[in-house]
Write a protein that holds these residues in place. Structure first.
Motif, PDB file in Angstrom:
ATOM      1  N   UNK A   1       0.861  -1.184   0.000  1.00 60.74           N
ATOM      2  CA  UNK A   1       0.000   0.000   0.000  1.00 60.74           C
ATOM      3  C   UNK A   1       0.891   1.225   0.000  1.00 60.74           C
ATOM      4  N   UNK A   2       0.391   2.311  -0.581  1.00 60.03           N
ATOM      5  CA  UNK A   2       1.186   3.535  -0.596  1.00 60.03           C
ATOM      6  C   UNK A   2       0.287   4.751  -0.543  1.00 60.03           C
ATOM      7  N   UNK A   3       0.870   5.826  -0.046  1.00 61.62           N
ATOM      8  CA  UNK A   3       0.215   7.125  -0.012  1.00 61.62           C
ATOM      9  C   UNK A   3       1.251   8.134  -0.456  1.00 61.62           C
ATOM     10  N   UNK A   4       0.985   8.803  -1.564  1.00 59.87           N
ATOM     11  CA  UNK A   4       1.934   9.759  -2.121  1.00 59.87           C
ATOM     12  C   UNK A   4       1.340  11.156  -1.996  1.00 59.87           C
ATOM     13  N   UNK A   5       2.134  12.055  -1.459  1.00 56.69           N
ATOM     14  CA  UNK A   5       1.685  13.437  -1.254  1.00 56.69           C
ATOM     15  C   UNK A   5       1.800  14.236  -2.539  1.00 56.69           C
TER      16      UNK A   5
ATOM     17  N   UNK B   1       6.463  17.090  -7.949  1.00 56.82           N
ATOM     18  CA  UNK B   1       6.831  15.727  -8.311  1.00 56.82           C
ATOM     19  C   UNK B   1       5.938  14.660  -7.719  1.00 56.82           C
ATOM     20  N   UNK B   2       4.924  15.047  -6.955  1.00 60.56           N
ATOM     21  CA  UNK B   2       4.053  14.052  -6.321  1.00 60.56           C
ATOM     22  C   UNK B   2       3.301  13.191  -7.328  1.00 60.56           C
ATOM     23  N   UNK B   3       2.736  13.830  -8.338  1.00 61.82           N
ATOM     24  CA  UNK B   3       1.993  13.044  -9.338  1.00 61.82           C
ATOM     25  C   UNK B   3       2.917  12.136 -10.121  1.00 61.82           C
ATOM     26  N   UNK B   4       4.136  12.590 -10.409  1.00 58.57           N
ATOM     27  CA  UNK B   4       5.094  11.761 -11.133  1.00 58.57           C
ATOM     28  C   UNK B   4       5.496  10.553 -10.268  1.00 58.57           C
ATOM     29  N   UNK B   5       5.736  10.785  -8.970  1.00 56.09           N
ATOM     30  CA  UNK B   5       6.094   9.683  -8.075  1.00 56.09           C
ATOM     31  C   UNK B   5       4.946   8.683  -7.977  1.00 56.09           C
TER      32      UNK B   5
ATOM     33  N   UNK C   1      13.476  -2.518  -3.510  1.00 52.98           N
ATOM     34  CA  UNK C   1      14.539  -1.553  -3.813  1.00 52.98           C
ATOM     35  C   UNK C   1      14.036  -0.451  -4.747  1.00 52.98           C
ATOM     36  N   UNK C   2      13.291  -0.829  -5.779  1.00 50.79           N
ATOM     37  CA  UNK C   2      12.756   0.158  -6.721  1.00 50.79           C
ATOM     38  C   UNK C   2      11.790   1.115  -6.023  1.00 50.79           C
ATOM     39  N   UNK C   3      10.922   0.561  -5.182  1.00 52.97           N
ATOM     40  CA  UNK C   3       9.946   1.411  -4.500  1.00 52.97           C
ATOM     41  C   UNK C   3      10.619   2.360  -3.513  1.00 52.97           C
ATOM     42  N   UNK C   4      11.575   1.843  -2.754  1.00 52.68           N
ATOM     43  CA  UNK C   4      12.249   2.680  -1.757  1.00 52.68           C
ATOM     44  C   UNK C   4      13.106   3.765  -2.400  1.00 52.68           C
ATOM     45  N   UNK C   5      13.556   3.526  -3.635  1.00 54.25           N
ATOM     46  CA  UNK C   5      14.343   4.549  -4.320  1.00 54.25           C
ATOM     47  C   UNK C   5      13.457   5.564  -5.045  1.00 54.25           C
ATOM     48  N   UNK C   6      12.149   5.295  -5.118  1.00 51.51           N
ATOM     49  CA  UNK C   6      11.233   6.172  -5.851  1.00 51.51           C
ATOM     50  C   UNK C   6      10.459   7.106  -4.924  1.00 51.51           C
TER      51      UNK C   6
ATOM     52  N   UNK D   1       5.842  10.893   1.684  1.00 51.94           N
ATOM     53  CA  UNK D   1       5.083   9.728   1.206  1.00 51.94           C
ATOM     54  C   UNK D   1       5.194   8.587   2.213  1.00 51.94           C
ATOM     55  N   UNK D   2       4.344   7.579   2.036  1.00 54.47           N
ATOM     56  CA  UNK D   2       4.477   6.383   2.867  1.00 54.47           C
ATOM     57  C   UNK D   2       4.259   5.132   2.036  1.00 54.47           C
ATOM     58  N   UNK D   3       4.966   4.095   2.410  1.00 53.52           N
ATOM     59  CA  UNK D   3       4.830   2.762   1.811  1.00 53.52           C
ATOM     60  C   UNK D   3       4.609   1.780   2.950  1.00 53.52           C
TER      61      UNK D   3
END
Length: 97
Positions: free
Chosen positions: A6-10, A15-19, A53-58, A64-66
């Motif tokens: 699950x994720x929540x992106x601010x 850059x929030x929409x891009x992330x 690794x990909x998610x934590x680098x993005x 944001x939260x993962x």
């Protein structure tokens, strides 16, 4: 093993929409979307290392939260679904090509 992501992106900073799009695309490459920001990923341990690794680098850890729920191999007894938008279970449902 099954991993629920699950994720929540601010959108408060640039850059929030891009992330958000990038995180969703990474998850789509490994699993199935079950809610807007929730993915089920049936992956092996090496795929899990790459995916994490990909998610934590993005994501941006300041806004944001993962969340990762590692459900393991016997995940079916741990998941119940109620309501609309039932997802396709590739291992239990027939697949017609």
């Amino acid at each position: 093993m099954m991993v629920l992501i699950t994720y929540d992106v601010s959108f408060d900073n640039e850059g929030g929409q891009r992330r958000l799009r990038h995180i969703a695309k990474i998850c789509q490459n490994y699993g199935t979307r079950v809610q807007y920001s929730v993915f089920e990923c049936d992956i092996d341990p090496s795929q899990w290392v790459a995916l994490k690794s990909k998610l934590l680098s993005t994501y941006d850890d300041s806004v944001d939260s993962l969340r990762f729920y590692i459900l393991g191999k016997n995940w079916r007894s741990k998941v119940e679904h109620h309501g609309a938008k039932a997802t396709l279970d590739l291992f239990a449902d027939p697949l017609i090509i």
